[in-house]
Design an enzyme around this catalytic site. Structure first.
Site, PDB file in Angstrom:
ATOM      1  N   HIS A 198      11.324  -5.023  -1.217  1.00 29.37           N
ATOM      2  CA  HIS A 198       9.887  -5.338  -1.272  1.00 29.37           C
ATOM      3  C   HIS A 198       9.201  -4.438  -2.301  1.00 29.37           C
ATOM      4  O   HIS A 198       8.476  -4.915  -3.171  1.00 29.37           O
ATOM      5  CB  HIS A 198       9.224  -5.121   0.089  1.00 29.37           C
ATOM      6  CG  HIS A 198       7.724  -5.051  -0.010  1.00 29.37           C
ATOM      7  ND1 HIS A 198       6.929  -6.169  -0.161  1.00 29.37           N
ATOM      8  CD2 HIS A 198       6.884  -3.982  -0.058  1.00 29.37           C
ATOM      9  CE1 HIS A 198       5.657  -5.789  -0.274  1.00 29.37           C
ATOM     10  NE2 HIS A 198       5.603  -4.476  -0.216  1.00 29.37           N
ATOM     11  N   HIS A 219       6.487  -4.804  -6.121  1.00 30.99           N
ATOM     12  CA  HIS A 219       5.455  -3.942  -6.724  1.00 30.99           C
ATOM     13  C   HIS A 219       5.749  -3.460  -8.143  1.00 30.99           C
ATOM     14  O   HIS A 219       4.832  -3.321  -8.952  1.00 30.99           O
ATOM     15  CB  HIS A 219       5.261  -2.689  -5.859  1.00 30.99           C
ATOM     16  CG  HIS A 219       4.507  -2.935  -4.592  1.00 30.99           C
ATOM     17  ND1 HIS A 219       3.139  -3.124  -4.546  1.00 30.99           N
ATOM     18  CD2 HIS A 219       4.930  -3.012  -3.318  1.00 30.99           C
ATOM     19  CE1 HIS A 219       2.760  -3.305  -3.279  1.00 30.99           C
ATOM     20  NE2 HIS A 219       3.826  -3.244  -2.525  1.00 30.99           N
ATOM     21  N   GLU A 261      -1.114  -6.565  -2.442  1.00 30.43           N
ATOM     22  CA  GLU A 261      -0.075  -7.148  -1.574  1.00 30.43           C
ATOM     23  C   GLU A 261      -0.139  -8.675  -1.547  1.00 30.43           C
ATOM     24  O   GLU A 261       0.915  -9.324  -1.573  1.00 30.43           O
ATOM     25  CB  GLU A 261      -0.206  -6.606  -0.143  1.00 30.43           C
ATOM     26  CG  GLU A 261       0.102  -5.112  -0.001  1.00 30.43           C
ATOM     27  CD  GLU A 261       1.582  -4.749  -0.254  1.00 30.43           C
ATOM     28  OE1 GLU A 261       1.916  -3.582  -0.172  1.00 30.43           O
ATOM     29  OE2 GLU A 261       2.390  -5.660  -0.532  1.00 30.43           O
ATOM     30  N   SER A 271       7.653 -10.974  -2.930  1.00 32.70           N
ATOM     31  CA  SER A 271       8.945 -10.545  -2.351  1.00 32.70           C
ATOM     32  C   SER A 271       9.283 -11.345  -1.093  1.00 32.70           C
ATOM     33  O   SER A 271      10.275 -11.053  -0.422  1.00 32.70           O
ATOM     34  CB  SER A 271       8.876  -9.050  -1.999  1.00 32.70           C
ATOM     35  OG  SER A 271       7.852  -8.824  -1.053  1.00 32.70           O
TER      36      SER A 271
HETATM   37  N1  HBI Z   1       3.379   4.055   2.381  1.00 30.85           N
HETATM   38  N2  HBI Z   1       5.501   4.055   1.392  1.00 30.85           N
HETATM   39  C1  HBI Z   1       4.287   3.454   1.568  1.00 30.85           C
HETATM   40  N3  HBI Z   1       4.015   2.288   0.955  1.00 30.85           N
HETATM   41  C2  HBI Z   1       2.808   1.671   1.111  1.00 30.85           C
HETATM   42  O1  HBI Z   1       2.561   0.592   0.532  1.00 30.85           O
HETATM   43  C3  HBI Z   1       1.825   2.280   1.936  1.00 30.85           C
HETATM   44  C4  HBI Z   1       2.144   3.487   2.564  1.00 30.85           C
HETATM   45  N4  HBI Z   1       1.240   4.079   3.369  1.00 30.85           N
HETATM   46  C5  HBI Z   1      -0.093   3.552   3.600  1.00 30.85           C
HETATM   47  C6  HBI Z   1      -0.319   2.271   2.901  1.00 30.85           C
HETATM   48  N5  HBI Z   1       0.592   1.702   2.112  1.00 30.85           N
HETATM   49  C7  HBI Z   1      -1.607   1.511   3.104  1.00 30.85           C
HETATM   50  O2  HBI Z   1      -2.301   1.948   4.254  1.00 30.85           O
HETATM   51  C8  HBI Z   1      -2.501   1.628   1.877  1.00 30.85           C
HETATM   52  O3  HBI Z   1      -3.511   0.658   1.942  1.00 30.85           O
HETATM   53  C9  HBI Z   1      -3.101   2.967   1.801  1.00 30.85           C
HETATM   54 FE    FE Z   2       3.814  -3.245  -0.429  1.00 35.03          FE
END
Ligand code: HBI
Ligand code: FE
Length: 293
Positions: free
Chosen positions: A148, A153, A194, A213
């Site tokens: 994903h 991304h 997303e 994804s």
């Molecule tokens: N941590 N590894 C990872 N990947 C993410 O996409 C991610 C996260 N922590 C918090 C988060 N996304 C979301 O709450 C964001 O909107 C901040």
């Molecule tokens: Fe994501």
């Protein structure tokens, strides 16, 4: 693929493992080995042949359905991931990415706290989960895994305008933390990074990682008559709750990545105040002011 993860009090080296959903799921990934900024070693040599084969099959299935559904910028960039038959080495991928837009990919054990996430984005370091889903999760995995994060991304981080938006989002997120506005800002991430759609002369196309994804949601988001599709409106997005375990009932459509970057230019403080005063909306709400596609 993110929601408001809830954090257990970590019992290891000061990094709190992140669990998902109701908080009763054990954290996937080895947080004990992570650094204070939640980055860790990818341990590429630990991937099994089965892991690489799973990545190959996931990549093959998604790549086959990109034409006519994914935006052209994504299709042009996805080859930058490297060989489609095995999980890329993050250090090699980061060399290519850094030359293109100054970003690099860093390994993390899984979902990390918002503050740490924003800090990495603000430094142009994209956190990529180091583990891959199990074969039985081929069609759907709750937590974001390496496929994903990489396939969804990383390609658009090679696009200069989108790469600038992601860094601006991270910088804005650090400010949002101080303003207690993380949940509001998380909606902007959810409905753009997303699950965002973009309008093109050839029709609607997907640019959101959660869509790109996903085996089923890529076609669904662009062609199904079930969901509603609303023109990008920053405050409308920030008011709108989202669903983490089903296809979206609402997608927001940008006209261009420039529009996204410009939307993150102003100071969000007054916007957070207006959004809080206007109140939250259900994921399937419809307003008379909505520009429908
Ligand atoms: N941590 N590894 C990872 N990947 C993410 O996409 C991610 C996260 N922590 C918090 C988060 N996304 C979301 O709450 C964001 O909107 C901040
Ligand atoms: Fe994501």
């Amino acid at each position: 693929m993110t929601a408001q993860p809830d954090f257990h009090s970590g019992i290891n080296q000061g990094v709190a493992p992140v669990t998902y959903g109701q908080g009763d799921r054990p954290p996937r990934g080895d947080y004990a080995q992570a650094n204070a900024d939640y980055t860790c070693n990818q341990h590429w040599e630990r991937y099994s042949a089965a892991d690489h084969d799973l990545y190959r099959r996931l990549y093959e299935r998604q790549a086959a359905q990109l034409p006519g559904l994914a935006c052209e910028e994504f299709i042009a960039a996805v080859a930058n991931l490297g060989a489609p038959d095995r999980i890329p080495r993050f250090d090699e991928l980061s060399e290519r990415l850094h030359r293109a837009t100054g970003w690099e990919v860093v390994a993390v054990p899984g979902l990390i706290p918002e503050e740490a996430f924003f800090a990495l984005l603000a430094q142009r370091r994209f956190p990529v989960t180091s583990w891959i889903r199990k074969p039985e999760e081929f069609d759907y995995v709750v937590e974001p895994d390496v496929f994903h994060d990489l396939f969804g991304h990383v390609p658009l981080l090679f696009n200069p305008m989108f790469a600038d938006y992601m860094q601006a989002y991270g910088a804005g997120g650090l400010k949002a933390s101080r303003l207690e506005a993380c949940e509001t800002l998380a909606r902007l991430y959810w409905y753009t990074v997303e699950f965002g759609l973009i309008d093109t002369p050839a029709g609607l196309r997907a640019y959101g990682a959660g869509i790109l994804s996903s085996a089923g949601e890529l076609r669904h988001s662009v062609t199904s008559s079930v969901p509603q599709r609303i023109g990008f409106d920053l405050e409308r997005i920030m008011r709108t709750r989202y669903r983490i375990d089903s296809y979206q009932s609402t997608y927001f459509v940008v006209d261009s990545f420039d529009q996204l970057f410009e939307a993150t230019a102003p100071d969000f403080t007054p916007i957070y105040r207006r959004v809080a005063a206007a109140g939250e909306l259900d994921a399937d709400a419809r307003l008379p002011t909505d520009r429908l596609f």
